[in-house]
Design an enzyme around this catalytic site. Sequence first.
Site, PDB file in Angstrom:
ATOM      1  N   CYS A   2       0.841  -1.194   0.000  1.00  0.00           N
ATOM      2  CA  CYS A   2       0.000   0.000   0.000  1.00  0.00           C
ATOM      3  C   CYS A   2       0.878   1.247   0.000  1.00  0.00           C
ATOM      4  CB  CYS A   2      -0.940   0.095   1.189  1.00  0.00           C
ATOM      5  SG  CYS A   2      -2.041  -1.297   1.369  1.00  0.00           S
ATOM      6  N   ARG A  27       3.458   0.206  -5.220  1.00  0.00           N
ATOM      7  CA  ARG A  27       3.337  -0.457  -3.923  1.00  0.00           C
ATOM      8  C   ARG A  27       2.041  -1.260  -3.794  1.00  0.00           C
ATOM      9  NH1 ARG A  27       6.789   1.798  -0.107  1.00  0.00           N
ATOM     10  NH2 ARG A  27       5.475   0.952   1.526  1.00  0.00           N
ATOM     11  N   TRP A  74      -2.872  -2.625  -1.683  1.00  0.00           N
ATOM     12  CA  TRP A  74      -2.551  -4.012  -2.006  1.00  0.00           C
ATOM     13  C   TRP A  74      -3.246  -4.828  -0.925  1.00  0.00           C
ATOM     14  CZ3 TRP A  74      -0.028  -8.167   0.343  1.00  0.00           C
ATOM     15  CH2 TRP A  74       0.313  -9.222  -0.515  1.00  0.00           C
ATOM     16  N   ASN A 100      -1.081   1.794   5.895  1.00  0.00           N
ATOM     17  CA  ASN A 100      -0.235   0.797   5.239  1.00  0.00           C
ATOM     18  C   ASN A 100       0.309  -0.106   6.326  1.00  0.00           C
ATOM     19  OD1 ASN A 100       1.694  -0.626   3.726  1.00  0.00           O
ATOM     20  ND2 ASN A 100       3.228   0.959   4.036  1.00  0.00           N
ATOM     21  N   GLY A 101      -0.004  -1.394   6.248  1.00  0.00           N
ATOM     22  CA  GLY A 101       0.485  -2.328   7.267  1.00  0.00           C
ATOM     23  C   GLY A 101      -0.617  -3.304   7.625  1.00  0.00           C
ATOM     24  N   GLU A 486      17.077 -16.379 -11.047  1.00  0.00           N
ATOM     25  CA  GLU A 486      16.589 -15.015 -11.278  1.00  0.00           C
ATOM     26  C   GLU A 486      15.866 -14.916 -12.632  1.00  0.00           C
ATOM     27  OE1 GLU A 486      16.044 -12.541  -9.562  1.00  0.00           O
ATOM     28  OE2 GLU A 486      16.045 -10.803 -10.859  1.00  0.00           O
ATOM     29  N   LYS A 490      11.983 -13.813 -13.090  1.00  0.00           N
ATOM     30  CA  LYS A 490      11.578 -12.694 -13.942  1.00  0.00           C
ATOM     31  C   LYS A 490      10.473 -13.122 -14.886  1.00  0.00           C
ATOM     32  CE  LYS A 490      12.773 -10.079 -12.246  1.00  0.00           C
ATOM     33  NZ  LYS A 490      13.625 -10.006 -11.112  1.00  0.00           N
ATOM     34  N   GLU A 493       7.081 -13.852 -12.917  1.00  0.00           N
ATOM     35  CA  GLU A 493       6.373 -12.761 -12.240  1.00  0.00           C
ATOM     36  C   GLU A 493       5.757 -11.751 -13.196  1.00  0.00           C
ATOM     37  OE1 GLU A 493       8.579 -10.197  -9.551  1.00  0.00           O
ATOM     38  OE2 GLU A 493      10.363 -10.364 -10.772  1.00  0.00           O
ATOM     39  N   HIS A 509      18.210 -35.186 -12.275  1.00  0.00           N
ATOM     40  CA  HIS A 509      17.597 -35.786 -11.083  1.00  0.00           C
ATOM     41  C   HIS A 509      16.097 -35.519 -11.009  1.00  0.00           C
ATOM     42  CE1 HIS A 509      21.491 -36.957  -9.557  1.00  0.00           C
ATOM     43  NE2 HIS A 509      21.940 -35.737  -9.832  1.00  0.00           N
ATOM     44  N   LYS A 608       5.631  -3.843  -5.085  1.00  0.00           N
ATOM     45  CA  LYS A 608       7.078  -3.624  -5.098  1.00  0.00           C
ATOM     46  C   LYS A 608       7.718  -3.897  -3.741  1.00  0.00           C
ATOM     47  CE  LYS A 608      10.906  -2.292  -7.022  1.00  0.00           C
ATOM     48  NZ  LYS A 608      11.525  -3.290  -7.902  1.00  0.00           N
TER      49      LYS A 608
HETATM   50  O1  M6R Z   1      12.897  -4.788  -1.645  1.00  0.00           O
HETATM   51  P1  M6R Z   1      13.486  -6.159  -1.527  1.00  0.00           P
HETATM   52  O2  M6R Z   1      14.724  -6.319  -2.323  1.00  0.00           O
HETATM   53  O3  M6R Z   1      13.665  -6.587  -0.100  1.00  0.00           O
HETATM   54  O4  M6R Z   1      12.388  -7.100  -2.155  1.00  0.00           O
HETATM   55  C1  M6R Z   1      12.548  -8.486  -2.153  1.00  0.00           C
HETATM   56  C2  M6R Z   1      11.560  -9.149  -3.084  1.00  0.00           C
HETATM   57  O5  M6R Z   1      10.254  -8.857  -2.702  1.00  0.00           O
HETATM   58  C3  M6R Z   1      11.760  -8.716  -4.525  1.00  0.00           C
HETATM   59  O6  M6R Z   1      13.069  -8.954  -4.959  1.00  0.00           O
HETATM   60  C4  M6R Z   1      10.783  -9.444  -5.451  1.00  0.00           C
HETATM   61  O7  M6R Z   1      11.082 -10.806  -5.493  1.00  0.00           O
HETATM   62  C5  M6R Z   1      10.802  -8.829  -6.847  1.00  0.00           C
HETATM   63  N1  M6R Z   1       9.467  -8.729  -7.345  1.00  0.00           N
HETATM   64  C6  M6R Z   1      11.590  -9.613  -7.827  1.00  0.00           C
HETATM   65  O8  M6R Z   1      11.568  -9.063  -9.086  1.00  0.00           O
END
Ligand code: M6R
Length: 613
Positions: A2, A27, A74, A100-101, A486, A490, A493, A509, A608
């Site tokens: 949020c 956010r 969110w 937010n929280g 990674e 990517k 997501e 395996h 984010k």
């Molecule tokens: O802000 P942070 O680096 O702590 O965030 C960690 C993850 O939430 C963040 O890397 C998330 O996996 C991204 N969406 C990846 O692209």
Amino acid sequence: MCGIVAYLGDKEAYPILINGLRRLEYRGYDSAGVALMNGDVLTIHKCQGKVSDLESHVVGKSLSGSIGIGHTRWATHGPPNDVNAHPHRSTSGDLALIHNGIIENYASIKEELGHRGHIFQSDTDTEVLVHLIDDIQRTEKVDLAEAVRLALASVVGAYAIVVLDSKEPDLMVAARKSSPLVIGIGEGEFFCASDATPIVEHTKNVVYLEDGEIAVIDRTNGLKIRNVKNQEKTPFIQELEMHLETLEKGGYDHFMLKEINEQPRSIRDSMRGRLNLAKGEVVLGGIKDYEQKFVNAKRILIVGCGTSWHAGMVGEYLFEEFARIPVEVEYASEFRYRNPIVNENDLVIAISQSGETADTLAAIELAKNRGATIIGICNVVGSSIARVTHAGSYTHAGPEIGVASTKAFTAQVTVLTLMALMVGQKKGVLSGSNFYRLLNELDAIPEKVQKVLATEAQIKYIADIYKDATNALYLGRGYSFPVALEGALKLKEISYIHAEGYPAAEMKHGPIALIDEEMPVFVIATKGASYEKVVSNIQEVKARKGKIIAIVTQGDSVVRELADHVIEIPETPDALVPLLSVIPFQLISYHIAVMRGCNVDQPRNLAKSVTVE
Ligand code: M6R
């Protein structure tokens, strides 16, 4: 999760709030709303959907008022809909609140307030808080600021809130605990926001509210800060280093593409003032006082989530190779609940782009309580993690707005490389010539990244071929294994294609059973320690008719013979390959997502910064 924004001043609040919400939309983006105070008239507009939906929703409605609050959500408690959108209003109608929280004990408070006649409209934990403040105001006969303070004393959880009261129309009250809140101080005007991005175009003077602090912002008396124990605090005003242009798309279709293309500069910025070729040294000012701790460390623990965890895995290989220190890389979310063995001899590196990730913060707290030294690697200056760690190095990648992390990863890996090289040299593990060679190689990375970016047209062509895949496999060994993870993250997501990252040799395996002519297999097969082994893995994929997209070292002819597509990257030592090989993976995910019509910068269900566990 949020985003919250608030304004008090002489201007119309709505345009400032809506602009701020657009900046904070990364956010959370499942509903949005504003509350505006015009004299003692408090109006709320809110709806399900994005900030642009809110803009359509308010057309033709009254938007006057020079005090206001705004929220982009969110969802945690209650589905995204109009009613659950913030701001929430008290039964009396006098108060409006954004949050937010998570209020963890909301159920018991709700029950108690229900017995006292409060009627709730939404499923949210937030609404409970506004009713509680309202209830305290009436029963205790106190003003808004005091009612907020008393209410927060009985709340368990995380919050950044801003509250308005139509009975006190020249005032807003903000507070935080475990969720970020920044206050901007302009000429006769004040701003509150989850981060500085909505504030920077209005003022550079900010105060980062600390946990347990309450800010009372009044037209006449300005900003006053006190804590939940009612002790007055002197605001510590800092100057923002952020620049407005870093928050714009700058001609790109998406923030993600802009941020991918920024990497030659952002990697350079991560090294700036730290890598000194002329003197042959690495100086990390933020951890200078802790160098000896690194040198003497018997073990390093690295904690993080998502992409930051992947960067941490690269860090493991770097510290083990260059500094010969054993490293364990932990998901912060697992570490915090596992009763891990941590003590004062441990050095913990916490990695986070946002510096606000709840699990990483909790992992830090646990390790700190057990006496470990905590070093942060964060991107957001002044963030919670940057403030709770003993010391640290900022990544200086600039604001990352796209939800999928790109330039943050390469900046984190760059900082980890600098740290590992610095420690390796100080420990005498790296010889002078090897250290100097690696410094030169690292210094050359930004130009090499630029060369990899130049392969975008070819990557787009490959993306077009595989855009309709339903599954994908990413393989790599050694330093390239975290990059495989990674790459898979990517793709899933932002394009919603199921993808898995695997150490190439583990394929046999289990995952090998998945391979058929429909399966794209992305392999990092650069010249280096495991090259021949990876070539064998490629043979195994080919034998099962999998489609091979290989990232190879410039000039490679062996893999070219075997693979369906090759993407060349410049030659570099194994340890630096992740800084180059991740770029094609970022680009391929980006283009596939665009071709599939996905919302690249705001993928479904994600936000984010994950400030809830
Ligand atoms: O802000 P942070 O680096 O702590 O965030 C960690 C993850 O939430 C963040 O890397 C998330 O996996 C991204 N969406 C990846 O692209």
